[in-house]
Motif scaffolding. Structure first.
Motif, mmCIF file in Angstrom:
data_model
loop_
_atom_site.group_PDB
_atom_site.id
_atom_site.type_symbol
_atom_site.label_atom_id
_atom_site.label_comp_id
_atom_site.label_asym_id
_atom_site.label_seq_id
_atom_site.Cartn_x
_atom_site.Cartn_y
_atom_site.Cartn_z
ATOM 1 N N SER A 1 21.511 60.545 43.204
ATOM 2 C CA SER A 1 21.701 60.579 44.655
ATOM 3 C C SER A 1 20.577 59.889 45.414
ATOM 4 C CB SER A 1 21.836 62.031 45.130
ATOM 5 O OG SER A 1 20.711 62.797 44.717
ATOM 6 N N SER A 2 19.463 59.597 44.720
ATOM 7 C CA SER A 2 18.356 58.914 45.387
ATOM 8 C C SER A 2 18.465 57.394 45.300
ATOM 9 C CB SER A 2 17.027 59.359 44.765
ATOM 10 O OG SER A 2 16.909 58.886 43.436
ATOM 11 N N LEU A 3 19.451 56.889 44.578
ATOM 12 C CA LEU A 3 19.605 55.445 44.419
ATOM 13 C C LEU A 3 20.240 54.820 45.665
ATOM 14 C CD1 LEU A 3 21.060 55.431 40.779
ATOM 15 C CD2 LEU A 3 18.686 55.031 41.439
ATOM 16 N N ASP A 4 19.944 53.562 45.898
ATOM 17 C CA ASP A 4 20.566 52.803 46.991
ATOM 18 C C ASP A 4 21.897 52.247 46.511
ATOM 19 O OD1 ASP A 4 17.342 51.479 47.940
ATOM 20 O OD2 ASP A 4 18.415 53.243 48.707
ATOM 21 N N TYR A 5 22.983 52.663 47.162
ATOM 22 C CA TYR A 5 24.322 52.212 46.765
ATOM 23 C C TYR A 5 24.598 50.842 47.362
ATOM 24 C CZ TYR A 5 29.418 52.105 46.386
ATOM 25 O OH TYR A 5 30.721 51.741 46.109
ATOM 26 N N PHE B 1 32.104 47.248 41.880
ATOM 27 C CA PHE B 1 32.500 46.018 41.196
ATOM 28 C C PHE B 1 33.769 46.266 40.383
ATOM 29 C CE2 PHE B 1 32.308 43.500 37.216
ATOM 30 C CZ PHE B 1 32.541 42.250 37.774
ATOM 31 N N ASP B 2 34.765 45.414 40.588
ATOM 32 C CA ASP B 2 36.014 45.471 39.824
ATOM 33 C C ASP B 2 36.720 46.814 39.974
ATOM 34 O OD1 ASP B 2 37.904 44.167 38.250
ATOM 35 O OD2 ASP B 2 37.113 45.031 36.398
ATOM 36 N N GLY B 3 36.437 47.538 41.055
ATOM 37 C CA GLY B 3 37.090 48.818 41.287
ATOM 38 C C GLY B 3 36.765 49.867 40.258
ATOM 39 N N THR B 4 35.749 49.647 39.449
ATOM 40 C CA THR B 4 35.450 50.548 38.326
ATOM 41 C C THR B 4 33.976 50.910 38.245
ATOM 42 O OG1 THR B 4 37.268 49.569 37.065
ATOM 43 C CG2 THR B 4 35.601 50.786 35.808
ATOM 44 N N TYR B 5 33.084 49.957 38.527
ATOM 45 C CA TYR B 5 31.654 50.155 38.318
ATOM 46 C C TYR B 5 30.941 50.218 39.671
ATOM 47 C CZ TYR B 5 33.176 48.681 33.735
ATOM 48 O OH TYR B 5 33.854 48.577 32.554
ATOM 49 N N LEU B 6 30.142 51.254 39.834
ATOM 50 C CA LEU B 6 29.360 51.440 41.041
ATOM 51 C C LEU B 6 27.991 50.815 40.831
ATOM 52 C CD1 LEU B 6 30.292 55.183 41.724
ATOM 53 C CD2 LEU B 6 31.515 53.104 42.435
ATOM 54 N N VAL B 7 27.559 50.002 41.777
ATOM 55 C CA VAL B 7 26.320 49.234 41.642
ATOM 56 C C VAL B 7 25.254 49.892 42.529
ATOM 57 C CG1 VAL B 7 25.255 46.959 41.780
ATOM 58 C CG2 VAL B 7 27.717 47.162 41.299
ATOM 59 N N PHE B 8 24.104 50.213 41.912
ATOM 60 C CA PHE B 8 22.997 50.853 42.616
ATOM 61 C C PHE B 8 21.727 50.024 42.421
ATOM 62 C CE2 PHE B 8 25.953 54.194 41.491
ATOM 63 C CZ PHE B 8 26.029 54.969 42.636
ATOM 64 N N ALA B 9 20.793 50.213 43.341
ATOM 65 C CA ALA B 9 19.491 49.557 43.230
ATOM 66 C C ALA B 9 18.393 50.594 43.343
ATOM 67 C CB ALA B 9 19.322 48.502 44.325
ATOM 68 N N ILE C 1 21.417 49.275 38.551
ATOM 69 C CA ILE C 1 22.111 50.225 37.688
ATOM 70 C C ILE C 1 23.610 50.113 37.928
ATOM 71 C CG2 ILE C 1 22.462 52.669 37.165
ATOM 72 C CD1 ILE C 1 19.538 53.092 38.023
ATOM 73 N N LEU C 2 24.363 49.996 36.842
ATOM 74 C CA LEU C 2 25.829 49.989 36.884
ATOM 75 C C LEU C 2 26.329 51.319 36.344
ATOM 76 C CD1 LEU C 2 26.544 46.425 35.438
ATOM 77 C CD2 LEU C 2 26.301 47.099 37.833
ATOM 78 N N GLU D 1 32.608 59.347 49.020
ATOM 79 C CA GLU D 1 33.041 59.750 47.676
ATOM 80 C C GLU D 1 31.963 59.433 46.642
ATOM 81 O OE1 GLU D 1 36.807 57.481 48.068
ATOM 82 O OE2 GLU D 1 37.739 59.274 47.215
ATOM 83 N N VAL D 2 31.304 58.282 46.808
ATOM 84 C CA VAL D 2 30.242 57.902 45.878
ATOM 85 C C VAL D 2 29.072 58.887 45.981
ATOM 86 C CG1 VAL D 2 28.550 56.120 45.318
ATOM 87 C CG2 VAL D 2 30.890 55.464 45.899
ATOM 88 N N LYS D 3 28.695 59.267 47.198
ATOM 89 C CA LYS D 3 27.604 60.231 47.369
ATOM 90 C C LYS D 3 27.944 61.567 46.708
ATOM 91 C CE LYS D 3 25.810 58.362 51.739
ATOM 92 N NZ LYS D 3 25.607 58.639 53.193
#
Length: 595
Positions: free
Chosen positions: A408-412, A416-424, A430-431, A556-558
């Motif tokens: 939850s501390s990552l920057d969203y 990608f491709d409706g499947t993988y959430l990309v964080f920084a 991070i995928l 939803e991601v959070k």
């Protein structure tokens, strides 16, 4: 053990029980051998009665040709058969049985009573054999055909009897065997009972498709594709399921060679190769594949239970099946896995991108993964080779342990491709696989709620499921475990069940697919209750999790990240696949050749 003991020839009683153990593994083995004898005898009506799941008594009656009085005692001698006479006859075997081991093997570990009369004979013959010894043999009045009653099963072999499972499990195995043996024989009518209770009724059928739907489940009705192919000296027929209809195991794959059910890796691989790129990973088709060839083109004398064969020209058989299935499936529009194929071609067409794809595929998670959370960036990995160096390991593992941090501390950044959430995070990208993450969350919630009143959601319209007899027995036997997991199931007629509720946390799930995957997961015999429970939870979590290629909003991601922070083992899904991978800045810079 006395190492100086002399070598001696085993007594006949001991030798016969050892030999019987190779042929008769459990009650279903008895059912298989006797059913094959009935089919070989030309029976068109067969009645099977099972008591105690087949552990107490098995009775099989048929209207076949019967056995003459003088041949009845001989039939219980080892290697006594009417199917072959010389070694050369092994090259022309067309019958299901031929080794002459079934009746003596059964009689060596059980009590066998047989009444048989040939067509046209005035009287029949009754014989009783127990522990390999004939107790009685006399003339008797009986119907035409043969009736064999097997009781005291494994009483003389306690080491085998103590490994038998519950009645429902053994009965399920017997029903599976009956389906396998009788599937190709549409002219045979059969009834299977357990005392006064009807378990299975198989009418005569003219069309193979009807036979498959009848015995393997009505859910196959609209998903079967006919298969036909010819090669010199060989013929392929059968039906396979469309790519959008899959199973979670190979239990619905049936292979027959000259009418004999076989388990053969070559045939399975040929079918799976034909489905390559059409199915999701770890998904399998349903099929009934029949190969006909001259008897001298294969060896059926490979296994005591006659479940294996050896082909003289295996490559030709493989090619026939692959060609036949490829032609049948070519007109079917694939669903699962279709987008991956064009993408793969594009990667192969561009060498630079191919290098990046290979790098991402080979990249190993840094040591922070061992702690179960993404790790902050450490020192850049040393000696990272260039992409052009070949197929070796492209990146080195980090060596220094890192402190974990929260999802939850990552920057969203996005999806990608409706499947993988990309964080920084500082120095790392991070995928996260949204399905694998949610699957782990649901699995842990199911485990925590076990036996603690898992909230169930009643279905507005209960789901009625028709299934094969073996699956119905397995479902009935697992009712308590399913109820513990929040799935309420009740019998609803012959080989039919009704699902009344499912766990609320699964949301709007496909109930039919959920139950099918659960049954595939617990089909293996001998599973302890804890393992069955775990497999049920894994299937439920997989079915209820967020699917791939589903867009998620920021809220939803959070919520997903917060839930992931609150569970253990967040690095992998219940199947063992990674939930996330890390791509350090140093690696990205190497990809762009900036360092």
């Amino acid at each position: 053990m006395d190492v100086n003991r002399k070598i001696t020839v085993l007594p006949e009683e001991v030798a016969s029980k050892i030999a019987a153990g190779e042929v008769i593994e459990r009650p279903s083995s008895i059912v298989k051998e006797l059913l094959e004898n009935a089919v070989d005898a030309g029976a068109t009506d067969i009645a099977v009665d099972l008591r105690g799941g087949g552990k107490e008594m098995i009775r099989i009656a048929d209207n076949g040709t019967g056995i003459g009085p003088q041949d009845v005692p001989v039939a219980f001698e080892r290697h006594a058969t009417s199917k072959i006479l010389t070694v050369e006859d092994l090259c022309g075997v067309r019958s299901l049985g031929f080794r002459g081991e079934a009746l003596p093997s059964i009689a060596a570990v059980c009590r066998v009573e047989m009444a048989t009369r040939r067509r046209g004979d005035v009287e029949g013959t009754r014989i009783v054999v127990e522990n390999g010894a004939v107790q009685a043999c006399e003339a008797v009045g009986c119907p035409e055909g043969t009736t064999i009653t097997v009781s005291r099963i494994f009483d003389s072999l306690p080491v085998r009897r103590k490994f038998l499972r519950q009645d429902a499990t053994e009965q399920g195995h017997c029903l599976d065997v009956i389906v396998r043996v009788l599937l190709p024989h549409g002219g045979v009518r059969a009834k299977v009972t357990a005392g006064a209770r009807m378990l299975l009724e198989i009418p005569r059928t003219e069309a193979l498709r009807d036979r498959i739907v009848l015995l393997l489940g009505s859910d196959l009705r609209n998903h079967l594709v006919p298969v036909e192919a010819d090669a010199p000296g060989m013929r392929l027929d059968g039906f396979v399921s469309r790519p959008d209809f899959t199973r979670s195991s190979t239990r619905s794959m049936f292979f027959y060679v000259n009418g004999r059910y076989v388990r053969d890796a070559l045939l399975s691989q040929a079918v799976m190769n034909a489905y390559r790129s059409l199915l999701e990973a770890r998904k399998y088709p349903a099929c009934a594949v029949f190969v006909e060839m001259p008897p001298d083109a294969l060896d059926v004398n490979v296994h005591p239970a006659k479940l294996e064969v050896r082909f003289r020209r295996p490559q030709d058989v493989r090619e026939l099946i692959h060609r036949g299935l490829a032609a049948a499936l070519s007109g079917v529009r694939p669903t699962a896995g279709a987008p991956a194929a064009p993408g793969a071609a594009r990667w192969q067409a561009a060498p630079a991108r191919a290098g990046v794809a290979e790098a991402l595929r080979r990249y190993s998670l840094s040591s922070g993964i061992a702690a179960g959370r993404p790790s902050p960036p450490g020192p850049p990995p040393g000696d990272v080779p260039d992409f052009g160096t070949g197929p070796g390991d492209l990146f080195e593992r980090g060596t220094a342990p890192q402190q974990p941090f929260l999802f939850s501390s990552l920057d969203y950044l996005g999806q990608f491709d409706g499947t993988y959430l990309v964080f920084a995070a500082p120095g790392v990208m991070i995928l996260l696989d949204q399905h694998a993450a949610h699957e782990r969350i649901l699995y842990e919630r199911l485990r925590e709620a076990k036996g603690a009143g898992l909230e169930a959601q009643s279905l507005l319209i209960p789901e009625v499921l028709e299934m094969s007899p073996g699956d119905f027995q397995r479902l009935t036997a697992a009712r308590d475990l399913l109820l513990e997991a929040g799935v309420e199931v009740e019998p609803f007629g012959a080989n039919t069940a009704v699902v009344k509720s499912v766990p609320a946390l699964l949301g709007d799930t496909d109930v039919r697919a959920l139950v099918r995957e659960i049954l595939d997961g617990i089909a293996d015999s001998g599973l302890p209750q804890d393992e069955k429970r775990n497999r049920i939870f894994v299937r439920m979590a997989c079915r209820g999790a967020i699917r791939a290629r589903r867009p998620l909003g920021p809220d939803e991601v959070k919520h997903l990240c917060r839930d992931l922070d609150g569970i253990p083992f967040a690095s992998n899904c219940p199947h063992g696949r990674p939930v996330f991978v890390e791509l350090p800045a140093a690696v990205i810079e190497r990809m762009f050749k900036r360092t």
